[in-house]
Design a protein around this motif. Sequence first.
Motif, mmCIF file in Angstrom:
data_model
loop_
_atom_site.group_PDB
_atom_site.id
_atom_site.type_symbol
_atom_site.label_atom_id
_atom_site.label_comp_id
_atom_site.label_asym_id
_atom_site.label_seq_id
_atom_site.Cartn_x
_atom_site.Cartn_y
_atom_site.Cartn_z
ATOM 1 N N THR A 163 0.825 -1.210 0.000
ATOM 2 C CA THR A 163 0.000 0.000 0.000
ATOM 3 C C THR A 163 0.860 1.262 0.000
ATOM 4 N N ASN A 164 0.225 2.356 -0.315
ATOM 5 C CA ASN A 164 0.862 3.667 -0.305
ATOM 6 C C ASN A 164 0.982 4.142 1.142
ATOM 7 N N THR A 198 2.938 6.903 1.909
ATOM 8 C CA THR A 198 3.344 8.310 1.947
ATOM 9 C C THR A 198 2.216 9.115 2.610
ATOM 10 N N PRO A 199 2.478 10.357 3.005
ATOM 11 C CA PRO A 199 1.431 11.143 3.679
ATOM 12 C C PRO A 199 0.419 11.781 2.731
ATOM 13 N N ASP A 200 0.199 11.193 1.563
ATOM 14 C CA ASP A 200 -0.869 11.684 0.698
ATOM 15 C C ASP A 200 -2.210 11.452 1.400
ATOM 16 N N PRO A 201 -3.061 12.479 1.508
ATOM 17 C CA PRO A 201 -4.298 12.320 2.291
ATOM 18 C C PRO A 201 -5.354 11.461 1.615
ATOM 19 N N GLU A 202 -5.277 11.268 0.309
ATOM 20 C CA GLU A 202 -6.330 10.522 -0.389
ATOM 21 C C GLU A 202 -5.947 9.072 -0.660
ATOM 22 N N THR A 203 -4.708 8.826 -1.051
ATOM 23 C CA THR A 203 -4.318 7.451 -1.402
ATOM 24 C C THR A 203 -3.287 6.870 -0.445
ATOM 25 N N GLY A 204 -2.774 7.678 0.466
ATOM 26 C CA GLY A 204 -1.771 7.215 1.408
ATOM 27 C C GLY A 204 -2.272 7.256 2.835
ATOM 28 N N ILE A 205 -1.380 7.583 3.762
ATOM 29 C CA ILE A 205 -1.740 7.583 5.187
ATOM 30 C C ILE A 205 -1.727 8.999 5.764
ATOM 31 N N GLY A 206 -1.935 9.996 4.892
ATOM 32 C CA GLY A 206 -1.884 11.379 5.350
ATOM 33 C C GLY A 206 -2.894 11.720 6.421
ATOM 34 N N THR A 207 -4.032 11.033 6.438
ATOM 35 C CA THR A 207 -5.063 11.321 7.440
ATOM 36 C C THR A 207 -5.006 10.372 8.633
ATOM 37 N N TRP A 208 -3.948 9.575 8.705
ATOM 38 C CA TRP A 208 -3.805 8.642 9.817
ATOM 39 C C TRP A 208 -3.184 9.360 11.014
ATOM 40 N N SER A 209 -3.754 9.151 12.168
ATOM 41 C CA SER A 209 -3.141 9.637 13.403
ATOM 42 C C SER A 209 -2.051 8.665 13.833
ATOM 43 N N ALA A 210 -1.275 9.081 14.822
ATOM 44 C CA ALA A 210 -0.254 8.184 15.370
ATOM 45 C C ALA A 210 -0.886 6.926 15.957
ATOM 46 N N GLU A 211 -2.074 7.046 16.529
ATOM 47 C CA GLU A 211 -2.754 5.876 17.087
ATOM 48 C C GLU A 211 -3.222 4.934 15.992
ATOM 49 N N ALA A 212 -3.697 5.479 14.873
ATOM 50 C CA ALA A 212 -4.100 4.621 13.759
ATOM 51 C C ALA A 212 -2.906 3.847 13.222
ATOM 52 N N PHE A 213 -1.763 4.509 13.141
ATOM 53 C CA PHE A 213 -0.548 3.835 12.678
ATOM 54 C C PHE A 213 -0.142 2.741 13.663
ATOM 55 N N ARG A 214 -0.177 3.064 14.955
ATOM 56 C CA ARG A 214 0.187 2.054 15.961
ATOM 57 C C ARG A 214 -0.724 0.848 15.884
ATOM 58 N N ARG A 215 -2.032 1.074 15.694
ATOM 59 C CA ARG A 215 -2.969 -0.052 15.638
ATOM 60 C C ARG A 215 -2.680 -0.943 14.432
ATOM 61 N N ALA A 216 -2.342 -0.338 13.292
ATOM 62 C CA ALA A 216 -2.007 -1.135 12.120
ATOM 63 C C ALA A 216 -0.793 -2.009 12.395
ATOM 64 N N MET A 217 0.215 -1.453 13.043
ATOM 65 C CA MET A 217 1.440 -2.201 13.334
ATOM 66 C C MET A 217 1.193 -3.296 14.366
ATOM 67 N N ALA A 218 0.469 -2.980 15.407
ATOM 68 C CA ALA A 218 0.332 -3.897 16.534
ATOM 69 C C ALA A 218 -0.816 -4.875 16.395
ATOM 70 N N GLU A 219 -1.877 -4.487 15.640
ATOM 71 C CA GLU A 219 -3.079 -5.313 15.586
ATOM 72 C C GLU A 219 -3.502 -5.688 14.168
ATOM 73 N N VAL A 236 2.709 11.269 -2.258
ATOM 74 C CA VAL A 236 2.554 10.806 -3.643
ATOM 75 C C VAL A 236 1.133 10.287 -3.815
ATOM 76 N N ARG A 237 0.432 10.842 -4.776
ATOM 77 C CA ARG A 237 -0.907 10.342 -5.068
ATOM 78 C C ARG A 237 -0.772 9.116 -5.966
ATOM 79 N N ALA A 238 -1.063 7.962 -5.429
ATOM 80 C CA ALA A 238 -0.905 6.718 -6.183
ATOM 81 C C ALA A 238 -1.779 5.643 -5.569
ATOM 82 N N GLU A 239 -2.714 5.126 -6.343
ATOM 83 C CA GLU A 239 -3.558 4.018 -5.902
ATOM 84 C C GLU A 239 -2.824 2.701 -6.145
ATOM 85 N N ALA A 240 -2.732 1.867 -5.133
ATOM 86 C CA ALA A 240 -2.150 0.545 -5.327
ATOM 87 C C ALA A 240 -3.096 -0.301 -6.165
ATOM 88 N N PRO A 241 -2.575 -1.154 -7.045
ATOM 89 C CA PRO A 241 -3.453 -2.043 -7.800
ATOM 90 C C PRO A 241 -4.250 -2.937 -6.858
#
Length: 435
Positions: A86-87, A89-110, A149-154
Amino acid sequence: MRVSHIAGGVLLAAAAGAAGFAVLAWQPEIEPVEPPARAAFDQAEIAEGAKLAALGNCLQCHTAPGGKPFAGGYPLETPFGTIHGTNITPDPETGIGTWSAEAFRRAMAEGVGRSGEHLYPGFPYDHFTRVTDRDNRALYAYLMTREPVRAEAPPNRLPLPLTFRPLLAGWKLLFLEAGEYRPDPERSDEWNRGAYLAEGLAHCGACHTPRNALGAREAGREFAGGFSEGWYAPALDRDSAAPVPWTRDALFDYLRTGVSEDHAVASGPMAPVVRNLSDVPDADIRAIATYVADRMGAPDGPAPAPPAPPPPAPVARAGGEERGQEQGRAAAIYAGACATCHEPGGPLQFQAPVALDRATSLAQPNPSNAIRAILHGVETPDAAAQPLMPGFANALTDAQVAELTAWLRTRFSGGPAWDDLEAEVAEARSGRSAE
């Protein structure tokens, strides 16, 4: 009446089970945030995150061939289908730009995305769950300060029902042991640092551990050897097949430079790992080497004496039995295509860095790596440099590669013959997984 009661009970139990599973599978959305400005992060934390991202090999799995860094699209081939990185980068539409630090932690840990979707374990959160909150914050700081970077993963290519993500909640219930790494008080700080990295962010066991039918690591067989994208990741335990036992120093050299003269050159999926580790301090590389060496029962002190060099390559025989003909043809191919680099005193000034009688690839329980090296060649640890060994996919037929592989196994390792070599060559040439 009794039958209806039984049927009603079965339906009630099924409904209760479905409701319970729905509760288990449901995860809440974490509210989106505005992409933080670079100034919101401490420079030292960003620098630490860069080192951690290199340890985690994040760039490799989240960058498409020829694509922008971390913009996603890398195709990870699994026995179940293709999963695309997945993308991040902090792109808000196709990446993780709108992710908070807690959202990132949850992805890593859970293994749960910001919107509450379960993530496929191709993203190795079963290892990343060991990462501390502090290191997750540093990783977050680093990624959120990359170029957006605006980029949709296939789309992933997976069969039904694997596209139904709530099923992953059941997989986690069976196989995910969540929680940060807990240091062993009986071990040194260096050993614990190596264990934390190898079992967590560096996720060594993701490739070097066999998998069960559901794609989870086999319990009790950590580091017993596995597959990654068709390449065999050799055992990193006491069952290592390496002709010369690994030592801590040899492991350090291999992870630091991509070459261990008594063992191997980093190839296949391991090559980008070593390239990323070039940005990691020696102390962390040494810690990983210390931990892995201990798991392998590596001897202390200098490496053992290498085996005696093999005799000169035999001359190809004309005629004779079928087996003798195959060996003669293979010896002739070796003499023409391989001996110039792999025989002492060959006519080329360049000599292969690993003698074939010490090559781990020829001593393994399966031929995957030897075949892929013959077909596709071996790159130097520096991807911008010339290949260390050219590939022969366009010069040799499947039958010739199979005969050469069998001959190399017999001459240089003395191990039992590999089976179905021509079928293995066909799989390797086609790019299909050998898992």
